[in-house]
Design a protein around this motif. Structure first.
Motif, short mmCIF file in Angstrom:
data_model
loop_
_atom_site.label_atom_id
_atom_site.label_comp_id
_atom_site.label_asym_id
_atom_site.label_seq_id
_atom_site.Cartn_x
_atom_site.Cartn_y
_atom_site.Cartn_z
N GLU A 58 -8.63 14.02 -63.66
CA GLU A 58 -9.22 12.87 -62.97
C GLU A 58 -10.23 13.22 -61.88
OE1 GLU A 58 -6.34 10.00 -61.68
OE2 GLU A 58 -5.27 10.01 -63.58
N ARG A 59 -10.51 14.52 -61.67
CA ARG A 59 -11.53 14.85 -60.66
C ARG A 59 -12.25 16.16 -60.96
NH1 ARG A 59 -6.08 16.73 -60.16
NH2 ARG A 59 -5.75 17.90 -58.25
N GLY A 93 -8.76 20.38 -55.19
CA GLY A 93 -8.41 19.39 -54.17
C GLY A 93 -7.75 18.16 -54.75
N PRO A 94 -7.09 17.37 -53.91
CA PRO A 94 -6.37 16.19 -54.41
C PRO A 94 -7.30 15.05 -54.79
CG PRO A 94 -6.24 16.28 -52.03
CD PRO A 94 -6.93 17.55 -52.47
N ARG A 95 -6.78 14.15 -55.65
CA ARG A 95 -7.52 12.94 -55.98
C ARG A 95 -7.70 12.07 -54.74
NH1 ARG A 95 -3.39 10.93 -60.33
NH2 ARG A 95 -2.09 12.20 -58.96
N LEU A 96 -8.71 11.25 -54.74
CA LEU A 96 -8.95 10.32 -53.63
C LEU A 96 -7.73 9.43 -53.44
CD1 LEU A 96 -12.63 9.24 -54.41
CD2 LEU A 96 -11.85 10.96 -52.75
N GLY A 97 -7.21 9.37 -52.22
CA GLY A 97 -6.08 8.52 -51.91
C GLY A 97 -4.72 9.12 -52.21
N SER A 130 -18.35 14.30 -57.87
CA SER A 130 -18.56 13.67 -56.57
C SER A 130 -17.56 12.54 -56.35
CB SER A 130 -19.98 13.12 -56.50
OG SER A 130 -20.11 12.01 -57.38
N PRO A 131 -17.32 12.15 -55.09
CA PRO A 131 -16.42 11.01 -54.84
C PRO A 131 -16.85 9.74 -55.57
CG PRO A 131 -16.85 12.20 -52.80
CD PRO A 131 -17.76 12.78 -53.84
N GLU A 132 -18.16 9.51 -55.65
CA GLU A 132 -18.64 8.30 -56.33
C GLU A 132 -18.31 8.36 -57.82
OE1 GLU A 132 -20.18 4.56 -56.82
OE2 GLU A 132 -19.63 5.65 -54.99
N GLU A 133 -18.52 9.51 -58.43
CA GLU A 133 -18.19 9.67 -59.85
C GLU A 133 -16.69 9.49 -60.09
OE1 GLU A 133 -21.27 12.85 -61.75
OE2 GLU A 133 -20.05 13.58 -60.08
N GLU A 134 -15.89 9.99 -59.16
CA GLU A 134 -14.44 9.84 -59.30
C GLU A 134 -14.04 8.37 -59.22
OE1 GLU A 134 -10.30 11.49 -57.22
OE2 GLU A 134 -12.24 12.34 -56.65
N ILE A 136 -15.94 5.72 -60.01
CA ILE A 136 -16.40 5.02 -61.21
C ILE A 136 -15.52 5.35 -62.40
CG2 ILE A 136 -18.31 4.85 -62.87
CD1 ILE A 136 -20.20 5.35 -60.48
N GLY A 137 -15.13 6.61 -62.51
CA GLY A 137 -14.32 7.06 -63.63
C GLY A 137 -15.05 8.10 -64.46
N LEU A 138 -14.37 9.17 -64.82
CA LEU A 138 -15.02 10.27 -65.52
C LEU A 138 -15.36 9.94 -66.97
CD1 LEU A 138 -13.98 11.68 -62.94
CD2 LEU A 138 -13.54 13.70 -64.34
N ASP A 139 -14.73 8.88 -67.51
CA ASP A 139 -15.10 8.50 -68.87
C ASP A 139 -16.57 8.09 -68.93
OD1 ASP A 139 -14.49 6.31 -67.27
OD2 ASP A 139 -13.66 5.12 -68.92
N LEU A 140 -17.03 7.37 -67.92
CA LEU A 140 -18.42 6.93 -67.87
C LEU A 140 -19.34 8.03 -67.35
CD1 LEU A 140 -18.02 3.28 -66.58
CD2 LEU A 140 -18.88 3.99 -68.81
N THR A 141 -18.98 8.65 -66.23
CA THR A 141 -19.91 9.58 -65.57
C THR A 141 -20.01 10.91 -66.28
OG1 THR A 141 -18.17 10.37 -64.08
CG2 THR A 141 -19.49 8.50 -63.33
N GLU A 142 -18.93 11.37 -66.93
CA GLU A 142 -18.96 12.67 -67.60
C GLU A 142 -19.24 12.56 -69.09
OE1 GLU A 142 -17.76 16.23 -66.30
OE2 GLU A 142 -19.07 15.18 -64.90
N HIS A 143 -18.86 11.42 -69.69
CA HIS A 143 -18.95 11.30 -71.15
C HIS A 143 -19.85 10.15 -71.61
CE1 HIS A 143 -15.73 14.26 -71.44
NE2 HIS A 143 -15.07 13.56 -70.54
#
Length: 382
Positions: free
Chosen positions: A72-73, A145-149, A353-357, A359-366
């Motif tokens: 997830e990050r 590092g840990p996920r946001l939150g 990046s925090p913004e990509e995290e 939004i979700g990696l399905d969209l930003t990475e794939h």
């Protein structure tokens, strides 16, 4: 896929060169193998290809353990890079020490006081596969590092629930079933009748792990925690993977039940003391339960298979060998894990990046939605 190619090109030779387990694997040292690269030359044989295919799945398992802890990050390019390095170098070199004719498998040659023929034993991979993967995963999760939150400012953890317990349960059943290829298959021949005892011990340990975990959760909260039961089953399976051929069924039940408790304690340690965000508990299930599996060989091995004898029959040398192996796998996995993740972080980058995290990696990475919203085209576009 990239791990399979890495193991074909480099990992298999580094791991089994010098073992003479198949044609083309004759050259190696106590530290690394030196023959069998690319399955070429004298390694271009049916028997060698068969061994490669079975062992390739083990190498891939060690690499995929890491992915759950870092979910997830983490950048997809980082996944590809560390999967290649684990399959090409980290897993095979340690595997050579144990299964490929290396120094850990033949400790008595270096420590004669242990007695003739004593070496660290791991029948199907509690340390070679699971402990290596688990402790590389721990280092990777710490460095990304840990996920946001995930943690509050005071360090207390927040729970980020998974989206589908149905898939968690299905995945656990698939893994449980696959373990019957993993452990009994490590005889490398169905004509070895010990395969029946290995299958029985594998089932009993996994079942004991699930039962102990679910009752632990029930006594603690008054509720039956399905996710905890799934991880308990997996911890039991990991714990029995090293001693499955060497112990009696009653010992398998004990080993699996204790493995679940080790997993529960390790999960709390990783989360609350180390403050590492291990998404699926990979380091606890595979790393710490894997170490328990190694120790269990030195305690419960009864001498009925392979001459491996532990404390239960009054032998101490095997326990010493297992303790040396525990130190070796922990140091190797954490040390090499730090090195590869540091290199990845300083070169291609490890974390999105925090913004990509958000939004979700399905969209930003794939570039695709994992769960499409169901929007329809307007009528005029049809």
């Amino acid at each position: 896929m990239i791990g399979g190619l890495a193991f074909w090109a480099f990992g298999f030779a580094l791991m089994f060169g010098g073992s003479s387990l198949a044609p083309g694997l004759e050259r190696g040292t106590p530290l690394i193998g030196l023959s069998g690269f690319f399955l070429a030359g004298s390694a271009y044989q049916d028997q060698t290809a068969m061994l490669w295919f079975f062992q390739m799945v083990f190498a891939a398992t060690a690499a995929t353990i890491v992915s759950g802890a870092m979910a997830e990050r983490t950048r997809t390019t980082a996944y590809l890079a560390y999967s290649f390095l684990i399959s090409a170098l980290i897993y095979p070199i340690y595997g050579h020490w144990v299964w490929g004719g290396g120094w850990l498998g033949n400790l008595s040659a270096h420590l004669p006081s242990l007695g003739e023929g004593i070496g660290a034993r791991d029948f199907a991979g509690s340390r070679v596969v699971h402990a290596v993967g688990g402790f590389v995963a721990l280092m990777g999760a710490a460095m990304v590092g840990p996920r946001l939150g995930r943690f509050n400012r005071d360090g207390t953890p927040n729970v980020i629930p998974g989206h589908s317990l149905t898939l968690v349960t299905l995945g656990t059943f698939i893994l449980f079933f696959g373990w019957f290829g993993f452990n009994p298959g490590s005889t490398l021949a169905a004509t070895d009748l010990r395969i029946a005892m290995i299958a029985v011990n594998t089932f009993l340990a996994g079942a004991a792990g699930a039962v102990v975990a679910i009752y632990f959760g029930f006594f603690r909260t008054g509720q039956l925690d399905l996710a905890l039961a799934c991880n308990g089953a997996l911890a039991g399976l990991v714990g029995i993977t090293a001693p499955c051929a060497y112990v009696a069924p009653w010992a398998a039940v004990l080993i699996g039940g204790i493995a679940a408790l080790v997993m529960i304690g390790a999960s709390a340690f990783v989360e609350r003391v180390l403050r590492v965000d291990d998404v699926v508990g990979a380091s606890a299930v595979h790393g710490f339960a894997g170490l328990w599996g190694l120790l269990a060989v030195g305690i419960f091995a009864d001498g009925t298979y392979g001459g491996v004898r532990g404390l239960i029959v009054g032998e101490w040398a095997q326990l010493v060998a297992q303790l040396i192996s525990i130190l070796a796998v922990t140091a190797w996995s954490l040390g090499t894990g730090f090195l590869i993740f540091w290199l990845i972080r300083e070169t291609i980058g490890l974390r999105v990046s925090p913004e990509e995290e958000r939004i979700g990696l399905d969209l930003t990475e794939h570039g695709a939605e994992a769960y499409p919203s169901g929007r329809r085209l307007p009528v005029e576009a049809m």
